[in-house]
Design an enzyme around this catalytic site. Structure first.
Site, PDB file in Angstrom:
ATOM      1  N   LYS A   1      57.751  15.577  10.038  1.00  0.00           N
ATOM      2  CA  LYS A   1      59.198  17.170  10.545  1.00  0.00           C
ATOM      3  C   LYS A   1      60.406  15.821  10.787  1.00  0.00           C
ATOM      4  O   LYS A   1      59.988  14.727  11.217  1.00  0.00           O
ATOM      5  CB  LYS A   1      59.183  17.734  12.144  1.00  0.00           C
ATOM      6  CG  LYS A   1      58.312  18.980  11.857  1.00  0.00           C
ATOM      7  CD  LYS A   1      58.399  19.466  13.596  1.00  0.00           C
ATOM      8  CE  LYS A   1      57.725  21.148  13.429  1.00  0.00           C
ATOM      9  NZ  LYS A   1      57.482  21.937  13.060  1.00  0.00           N
TER      10      LYS A   1
ATOM     11  N   ARG B   1      48.483  28.244  11.490  1.00  0.00           N
ATOM     12  CA  ARG B   1      47.628  29.063  11.618  1.00  0.00           C
ATOM     13  C   ARG B   1      46.782  28.477  10.992  1.00  0.00           C
ATOM     14  O   ARG B   1      45.574  29.402  11.201  1.00  0.00           O
ATOM     15  CB  ARG B   1      48.123  29.693  10.372  1.00  0.00           C
ATOM     16  CG  ARG B   1      48.610  28.857   8.577  1.00  0.00           C
ATOM     17  CD  ARG B   1      48.929  29.351   7.539  1.00  0.00           C
ATOM     18  NE  ARG B   1      50.634  29.225   8.562  1.00  0.00           N
ATOM     19  CZ  ARG B   1      52.019  29.143   8.212  1.00  0.00           C
ATOM     20  NH1 ARG B   1      52.189  30.091   6.413  1.00  0.00           N
ATOM     21  NH2 ARG B   1      53.510  29.283   8.349  1.00  0.00           N
TER      22      ARG B   1
HETATM   23  N1  BES Z   1      55.393  25.080  15.444  1.00  0.00           N
HETATM   24  C1  BES Z   1      56.826  25.796  14.213  1.00  0.00           C
HETATM   25  C2  BES Z   1      57.247  26.235  14.151  1.00  0.00           C
HETATM   26  C3  BES Z   1      58.549  26.358  14.917  1.00  0.00           C
HETATM   27  C4  BES Z   1      59.369  26.361  14.966  1.00  0.00           C
HETATM   28  C5  BES Z   1      58.755  26.680  16.613  1.00  0.00           C
HETATM   29  C6  BES Z   1      60.896  26.245  15.704  1.00  0.00           C
HETATM   30  C7  BES Z   1      59.116  26.572  17.276  1.00  0.00           C
HETATM   31  C8  BES Z   1      60.493  26.584  16.467  1.00  0.00           C
HETATM   32  C9  BES Z   1      55.020  25.243  12.878  1.00  0.00           C
HETATM   33  O1  BES Z   1      53.709  24.930  13.368  1.00  0.00           O
HETATM   34  C10 BES Z   1      56.332  25.196  11.076  1.00  0.00           C
HETATM   35  O2  BES Z   1      56.369  23.885  11.715  1.00  0.00           O
HETATM   36  N2  BES Z   1      56.480  25.721  11.208  1.00  0.00           N
HETATM   37  C11 BES Z   1      56.484  25.749   9.504  1.00  0.00           C
HETATM   38  C12 BES Z   1      55.975  26.389   8.397  1.00  0.00           C
HETATM   39  C13 BES Z   1      56.445  25.664   7.348  1.00  0.00           C
HETATM   40  C14 BES Z   1      55.870  24.782   6.538  1.00  0.00           C
HETATM   41  C15 BES Z   1      55.594  26.670   5.981  1.00  0.00           C
HETATM   42  C16 BES Z   1      58.561  26.366   9.606  1.00  0.00           C
HETATM   43  O3  BES Z   1      58.314  27.460   9.919  1.00  0.00           O
HETATM   44  O4  BES Z   1      59.502  25.380   9.606  1.00  0.00           O
HETATM   45 MN    MN Z   2      54.123  23.052  12.470  1.00  0.00          MN
END
Ligand code: BES
Ligand code: MN
Ligand code: ZN
Length: 423
Positions: free
Chosen positions: A205, A279
């Site tokens: 990230k 997931r």
């Molecule tokens: N933990 C994050 C989702 C999240 C984002 C929770 C903001 C709380 C606040 C999750 O693991 C993630 O990174 N999801 C990605 C998925 C994508 C790579 C398909 C996302 O939402 O960008």
């Molecule tokens: Mn994530």
């Protein structure tokens, strides 16, 4: 604000009011009392106190919550209003006292969940979550089992293992079981996402998106909090809590985009993006939960940023394979204040997560990311009735809420306790 020279009296009125209005009013009263350093808050509940007693206590208690253990300027002299005086008819009855006691247990459990979410990730590792669950098991009559290391290997908990591979912190699978004395009316399984820090892994990230990723175990916190409440409330329902805990880091052993995970139910998943890790670990826990044949599974996860885009910060998404379960959860959401909105599990979107080399892949095309994430999870519940709550929005408040400060909200605890009590 009424000032009579000697005292300041703040009056908060709200007409007839729903339970949520009463929570917010009592929360507002607690908030103003903190500003004016008042010592006590009085709430006139009026006649026939039905849900207002609970609502006022919840609003007041939860609004007074602070996470200040790391603050040197923490005010030792004034910790907020000390007393809540309730006025109304029928408050002296054994029934009212019982309801007050239960509400306090529910608030304590919500506060435990908030504390865990607000704790820093370098403290609350997967092993820390496991130790917290063990301690809860010793303090109550819940049974706690933890799988780590070799046991995870033997049990083919490959999602937790692969996500943990980039971290120095070992992953953990945690199980807490509550069995009522009498024959249970139903068996409910709760599953929580316990990513104690989500850096994204090799699909790293950016700094801005990583800021609040200590909150990525809010689903696990909701499950732990609910189990704590259930141990106190002792409903005639068997409740099993499962937590898939891991730290998602880009260390040298980290899983790589293109890697394939073989799950304990035989399904294979291609990891195209290591940041879609929730997931991957939930799949393990959903397999175990469904093998134990509960009447239903409810999972909670801060799963997708897409759900925040769709529903904002105050509402969680709910999806699943059983309309009755979803309808009941939405009702519990309306009563408890933890609001839900259903998104459709569009069957055609399965084509989005079909993989060339494995059965499925862990990301879709970019559209409807909340739904494709839920479709991924569905591959691991078999024919068990199941609902998935995407709590990415409401789990963590970036600005103060009507009855809580910035930070972990404990979303899910009051919702699940209401649902279990309704069975
Ligand atoms: N933990 C994050 C989702 C999240 C984002 C929770 C903001 C709380 C606040 C999750 O693991 C993630 O990174 N999801 C990605 C998925 C994508 C790579 C398909 C996302 O939402 O960008
Ligand atoms: Mn994530
Ligand atoms: Zn995550």
């Amino acid at each position: 604000l009424v000032q009579d020279g000697e005292r300041d009296i703040v009056l908060v009125g709200l007409g007839t009011g729903t339970a949520e209005d009463w929570r917010r009013a009592a929360g507002t009263a607690a908030g103003i009392s903190s500003q004016t350093r008042a010592g006590s808050v009085a709430v006139c509940l009026g006649r026939g106190v039905d849900g207002r007693l609970e609502a006022a206590v919840e609003g007041f208690t939860l609004a007074s919550y602070r996470f200040d253990k790391y603050r040197s300027d923490r005010d030792e002299a004034y910790g907020g209003p000390e007393t809540l005086t309730l006025a109304g008819s029928d408050l002296g009855t054994a029934g009212a006292r019982e309801r007050l006691k239960n509400t306090r247990s529910l608030c304590e459990a919500t506060v435990s969940a908030r504390d865990l979410i607000n704790e820093m990730s370098s403290v609350k590792t997967p092993s820390f979550l496991a130790a917290t669950a063990k301690r809860l098991g010793r303090k109550t009559d819940l049974t706690c089992t933890v799988w780590q290391g070799d046991k995870l290997e033997r049990e083919k908990m490959n999602g937790i293992l692969r996500v943990s591979a980039g971290s120095d912190e070992p992953g953990a699978f945690i199980k807490l079981v509550y069995r009522p004395k009498r024959k249970p009316r139903a068996k409910v399984a709760l599953v929580g996402k316990g990513i104690t820090f989500d850096s994204g892994g090799l699909s790293l990230k950016t700094a801005k998106y990583m800021e609040w990723m200590k909150q990525d175990m809010s689903g696990a916190a909701a499950v732990l909090g609910t189990m704590e409440a259930i141990a106190a409330l002792k409903p005639p329902v068997e409740v099993r809590g499962y937590i898939a805990a891991a730290e998602n880091m880009p260390g040298s052993g980290a899983q790589k985009p293109g890697d394939i995970i073989t799950y304990r139910n035989g399904k294979t998943a291609e990891v195209l993006n290591t940041d879609a890790e929730g997931r991957l670990v939930l799949a393990d826990a959903l397999c175990v939960a469904s093998e134990e044949r509960p009447d239903c599974i409810i999972d909670l996860a801060t799963l997708t940023g897409a759900c925040m885009v769709a529903l904002g910060t105050d509402v969680a998404g709910v999806m699943g394979n059983n309309p009755r379960l979803i309808a009941k959860l939405i009702k519990s959401g309306e009563r408890s204040g933890d609001r839900l909105w259903e998104l459709p599990l569009v069957e055609d979107y399965m084509s989005d997560i079909r993989s060339n080399t494995a059965d499925i892949q862990n990301i879709g095309s970019g559209y409807a990311g909340t739904i494709t994430a839920a479709l991924f999870l569905r591959c691991f519940v078999g024919d068990t009735k199941w609902a998935h709550l995407d709590i990415a929005g409401p789990a963590f408040a970036e600005k103060p809420k009507p009855y809580g400060p910035k930070g972990g909200t404990g979303f899910g605890v009051r919702l699940l306790v209401d649902y279990i009590a309704s069975l």
